[in-house]
Design a protein around this motif. Structure first.
Motif, PDB file in Angstrom:
ATOM      1  N   ILE A  19       0.831  -1.203   0.000  1.00 32.56           N
ATOM      2  CA  ILE A  19       0.000   0.000   0.000  1.00 32.56           C
ATOM      3  C   ILE A  19       0.872   1.262   0.000  1.00 32.56           C
ATOM      4  CG2 ILE A  19      -0.227   0.402   2.496  1.00 32.56           C
ATOM      5  CD1 ILE A  19      -3.324   0.284   1.992  1.00 32.56           C
ATOM      6  N   GLY A  20       0.231   2.416  -0.214  1.00 33.41           N
ATOM      7  CA  GLY A  20       0.971   3.678  -0.250  1.00 33.41           C
ATOM      8  C   GLY A  20       1.863   3.774  -1.465  1.00 33.41           C
ATOM      9  N   GLU A  21       1.416   3.192  -2.583  1.00 35.07           N
ATOM     10  CA  GLU A  21       2.267   3.090  -3.759  1.00 35.07           C
ATOM     11  C   GLU A  21       2.015   4.175  -4.807  1.00 35.07           C
ATOM     12  OE1 GLU A  21       3.550  -1.548  -3.801  1.00 35.07           O
ATOM     13  OE2 GLU A  21       1.531  -1.141  -4.555  1.00 35.07           O
ATOM     14  N   GLY A  22       1.390   5.248  -4.368  1.00 31.05           N
ATOM     15  CA  GLY A  22       1.266   6.402  -5.246  1.00 31.05           C
ATOM     16  C   GLY A  22       2.569   7.188  -5.268  1.00 31.05           C
ATOM     17  N   TYR A  23       2.647   8.163  -6.191  1.00 33.09           N
ATOM     18  CA  TYR A  23       3.860   8.973  -6.293  1.00 33.09           C
ATOM     19  C   TYR A  23       3.511  10.275  -6.989  1.00 33.09           C
ATOM     20  CZ  TYR A  23       8.607  10.456  -7.402  1.00 33.09           C
ATOM     21  OH  TYR A  23       9.767  11.176  -7.507  1.00 33.09           O
ATOM     22  N   GLY A  24       3.644  11.388  -6.261  1.00 32.14           N
ATOM     23  CA  GLY A  24       3.281  12.675  -6.835  1.00 32.14           C
ATOM     24  C   GLY A  24       1.803  12.708  -7.204  1.00 32.14           C
ATOM     25  N   ALA A  25       1.531  13.110  -8.457  1.00 25.06           N
ATOM     26  CA  ALA A  25       0.143  13.185  -8.926  1.00 25.06           C
ATOM     27  C   ALA A  25      -0.419  11.820  -9.300  1.00 25.06           C
ATOM     28  CB  ALA A  25       0.057  14.122 -10.133  1.00 25.06           C
ATOM     29  N   TRP A  26       0.440  10.797  -9.307  1.00 27.48           N
ATOM     30  CA  TRP A  26       0.030   9.454  -9.708  1.00 27.48           C
ATOM     31  C   TRP A  26      -0.461   8.683  -8.492  1.00 27.48           C
ATOM     32  CZ3 TRP A  26       2.944   4.579  -9.198  1.00 27.48           C
ATOM     33  CH2 TRP A  26       2.349   3.516  -9.915  1.00 27.48           C
ATOM     34  N   THR A  27      -1.676   8.181  -8.549  1.00 26.56           N
ATOM     35  CA  THR A  27      -2.230   7.431  -7.431  1.00 26.56           C
ATOM     36  C   THR A  27      -2.458   5.979  -7.837  1.00 26.56           C
ATOM     37  OG1 THR A  27      -4.511   8.005  -8.056  1.00 26.56           O
ATOM     38  CG2 THR A  27      -3.394   9.457  -6.488  1.00 26.56           C
ATOM     39  N   MET A  28      -2.476   5.102  -6.838  1.00 24.64           N
ATOM     40  CA  MET A  28      -2.721   3.684  -7.094  1.00 24.64           C
ATOM     41  C   MET A  28      -3.511   3.092  -5.947  1.00 24.64           C
ATOM     42  SD  MET A  28      -0.072   0.498  -7.671  1.00 24.64           S
ATOM     43  CE  MET A  28       0.365   1.003  -9.323  1.00 24.64           C
ATOM     44  N   GLY A  29      -4.623   2.459  -6.281  1.00 22.89           N
ATOM     45  CA  GLY A  29      -5.383   1.738  -5.277  1.00 22.89           C
ATOM     46  C   GLY A  29      -6.181   2.638  -4.347  1.00 22.89           C
ATOM     47  N   ASN A  30      -7.141   2.013  -3.660  1.00 20.63           N
ATOM     48  CA  ASN A  30      -7.976   2.714  -2.691  1.00 20.63           C
ATOM     49  C   ASN A  30      -7.428   2.414  -1.297  1.00 20.63           C
ATOM     50  OD1 ASN A  30      -9.992   3.760  -1.061  1.00 20.63           O
ATOM     51  ND2 ASN A  30     -11.664   3.049  -2.369  1.00 20.63           N
ATOM     52  N   ASP A  31      -6.370   3.142  -0.948  1.00 19.51           N
ATOM     53  CA  ASP A  31      -5.679   2.861   0.306  1.00 19.51           C
ATOM     54  C   ASP A  31      -6.592   2.975   1.521  1.00 19.51           C
ATOM     55  OD1 ASP A  31      -3.438   2.504  -1.204  1.00 19.51           O
ATOM     56  OD2 ASP A  31      -2.377   4.285  -0.497  1.00 19.51           O
ATOM     57  N   GLU A  32      -7.406   4.020   1.549  1.00 17.57           N
ATOM     58  CA  GLU A  32      -8.252   4.247   2.718  1.00 17.57           C
ATOM     59  C   GLU A  32      -9.235   3.101   2.932  1.00 17.57           C
ATOM     60  OE1 GLU A  32     -10.663   7.939   4.828  1.00 17.57           O
ATOM     61  OE2 GLU A  32      -9.689   8.193   2.872  1.00 17.57           O
ATOM     62  N   ALA A  33      -9.852   2.632   1.852  1.00 19.57           N
ATOM     63  CA  ALA A  33     -10.809   1.528   1.971  1.00 19.57           C
ATOM     64  C   ALA A  33     -10.104   0.241   2.387  1.00 19.57           C
ATOM     65  CB  ALA A  33     -11.552   1.324   0.656  1.00 19.57           C
ATOM     66  N   LEU A  34      -8.930  -0.013   1.829  1.00 22.06           N
ATOM     67  CA  LEU A  34      -8.195  -1.228   2.164  1.00 22.06           C
ATOM     68  C   LEU A  34      -7.745  -1.221   3.625  1.00 22.06           C
ATOM     69  CD1 LEU A  34      -6.133  -1.628  -1.109  1.00 22.06           C
ATOM     70  CD2 LEU A  34      -7.712  -3.332  -0.167  1.00 22.06           C
ATOM     71  N   LEU A  35      -7.368  -0.058   4.128  1.00 22.06           N
ATOM     72  CA  LEU A  35      -6.920   0.035   5.517  1.00 22.06           C
ATOM     73  C   LEU A  35      -8.066  -0.154   6.512  1.00 22.06           C
ATOM     74  CD1 LEU A  35      -4.300   2.892   5.177  1.00 22.06           C
ATOM     75  CD2 LEU A  35      -3.845   0.523   5.844  1.00 22.06           C
ATOM     76  N   ASP A  36      -9.292  -0.108   6.035  1.00 18.74           N
ATOM     77  CA  ASP A  36     -10.441  -0.442   6.879  1.00 18.74           C
ATOM     78  C   ASP A  36     -10.636  -1.953   6.986  1.00 18.74           C
ATOM     79  OD1 ASP A  36     -11.274   2.132   7.588  1.00 18.74           O
ATOM     80  OD2 ASP A  36     -12.465   2.379   5.764  1.00 18.74           O
ATOM     81  N   ILE A  37      -9.888  -2.723   6.184  1.00 20.59           N
ATOM     82  CA  ILE A  37     -10.102  -4.171   6.094  1.00 20.59           C
ATOM     83  C   ILE A  37      -8.895  -4.969   6.574  1.00 20.59           C
ATOM     84  CG2 ILE A  37     -10.693  -6.076   4.537  1.00 20.59           C
ATOM     85  CD1 ILE A  37     -11.856  -3.911   2.622  1.00 20.59           C
ATOM     86  N   VAL A  38      -7.696  -4.602   6.113  1.00 24.30           N
ATOM     87  CA  VAL A  38      -6.505  -5.411   6.377  1.00 24.30           C
ATOM     88  C   VAL A  38      -6.012  -5.220   7.806  1.00 24.30           C
ATOM     89  CG1 VAL A  38      -5.858  -5.353   3.952  1.00 24.30           C
ATOM     90  CG2 VAL A  38      -4.902  -3.635   5.517  1.00 24.30           C
ATOM     91  N   THR A  39      -5.112  -6.114   8.233  1.00 28.29           N
ATOM     92  CA  THR A  39      -4.556  -6.024   9.582  1.00 28.29           C
ATOM     93  C   THR A  39      -3.105  -5.547   9.582  1.00 28.29           C
ATOM     94  OG1 THR A  39      -4.072  -8.405   9.464  1.00 28.29           O
ATOM     95  CG2 THR A  39      -6.103  -7.755  10.554  1.00 28.29           C
ATOM     96  N   SER A  40      -2.433  -5.613   8.437  1.00 31.04           N
ATOM     97  CA  SER A  40      -1.063  -5.113   8.317  1.00 31.04           C
ATOM     98  C   SER A  40      -0.896  -4.379   6.990  1.00 31.04           C
ATOM     99  CB  SER A  40      -0.047  -6.269   8.387  1.00 31.04           C
ATOM    100  OG  SER A  40      -0.090  -6.910   9.641  1.00 31.04           O
ATOM    101  N   ALA A  41      -0.122  -3.297   7.018  1.00 33.50           N
ATOM    102  CA  ALA A  41       0.075  -2.466   5.830  1.00 33.50           C
ATOM    103  C   ALA A  41       1.552  -2.407   5.482  1.00 33.50           C
ATOM    104  CB  ALA A  41      -0.458  -1.057   6.073  1.00 33.50           C
ATOM    105  N   ASN A  42       1.903  -2.869   4.276  1.00 32.22           N
ATOM    106  CA  ASN A  42       3.267  -2.793   3.774  1.00 32.22           C
ATOM    107  C   ASN A  42       3.392  -1.467   3.021  1.00 32.22           C
ATOM    108  OD1 ASN A  42       3.143  -5.581   4.538  1.00 32.22           O
ATOM    109  ND2 ASN A  42       2.388  -6.062   2.479  1.00 32.22           N
TER     110      ASN A  42
END
Length: 258
Positions: A19-42
């Motif tokens: 997760i957190g794999e965006g960079y500058g203006a480039w975004t990837m994935g719905n980090d906020e929604a995923l962090l409501d589900i998973v137990t560990s964040a890489n």
């Protein structure tokens, strides 16, 4: 063909996400929604992806939700998203990984948390013994108590075990396996699982039957402590939701292993 596991299903499993794999203006994935589900964040540390603002934001979101934070270190290769093996010497790679750990550590500590483990990304996750040792050398300098997330029987797994570094063995909910236990290359048709139902079924195989069906239909024994879902999978949120629901139905708890 190996026999399927006939013992008890797991009682608990960690569900992690790159997760957190965006960079500058480039975004990837719905980090906020995923962090409501998973137990560990890489959380990406600026090597293959991520930048200071993305690290700060993702770290804060994870800590607000009680999600364990891991450092997702990788080759310095944003252009190739860290999926290319770089021919750099071991010491240079150690320095690079140490710098990435330090970068994420600043934002994690500022937000009141700590890095709890390390997971290499992409090509570095599958690297040879020398580059696996570079990762472990960086961990030894930064904090030798940190465990490392690794694929069973990988070079990283073996090198960490030999150096008495704690290993958290990882399986994948959204990737198919080859008969030798390695992941099917992304260039192979069907290597990435995009169907939430199929991903949940594979996860249940791993957690209940202690193995997985490989791409050739054979049975691959697989003992893991954590299951990964990739945030760059367009169906990541649906997959993570289905996985948790399927595990809950089998009375398997999702909780951090760290």
């Amino acid at each position: 063909m190996a026999e399927k596991h006939t013992g008890q299903a797991l009682r608990a499993i960690d569900l992690n996400c790159d997760i957190g794999e965006g960079y500058g203006a480039w975004t990837m994935g719905n980090d906020e929604a995923l962090l409501d589900i998973v137990t560990s964040a890489n959380i990406a540390c600026g090597g293959h992806a991520g930048d200071p603002s993305t690290m700060r934001r993702t770290t804060q979101l994870a800590l607000e939700r009680g999600v364990t934070i891991g450092a997702h270190v990788g080759y310095p290769d944003k252009q190739g998203f860290g999926r290319r093996t770089l021919g750099i010497d071991q010491q240079t790679l150690t320095d690079e990984i140490l710098a990435q750990l330090a970068a994420l550590d600043v934002f994690t500590r500022t937000a009141g948390g700590r890095i709890a483990y390390v997971k290499p990304h992409g090509a570095l996750y599958h690297a040879d013994a020398a580059h696996a040792d570079a990762v472990l050398d960086a961990i030894a300098i930064f904090d030798r108590t940190l465990p490392v997330l690794a694929a069973p029987n990988s070079a990283l797994h073996h090198q960490a075990r030999d150096r008495e570094v704690e290993v958290i063995l990882e399986g994948f909910t959204d990737r198919r396996y080859l008969a030798d236990g390695s992941l099917a290359p992304r260039s192979v048709s069907g290597a990435v699982i995009s169907c939430a139902r199929e991903a949940a079924q594979q996860t249940l195989q791993i957690c209940v039957e202690r193995g997985v069906q490989d791409v050739n239909g054979g049975w691959l024994p697989l003992e893991v402590d954590s299951i990964c879902v990739h945030s760059d999978n367009p169906q990541a949120v649906e997959i993570a939701t289905s996985v948790v629901a399927a595990l809950t139905e089998m009375s398997i708890e999702c909780r951090s292993m760290v």
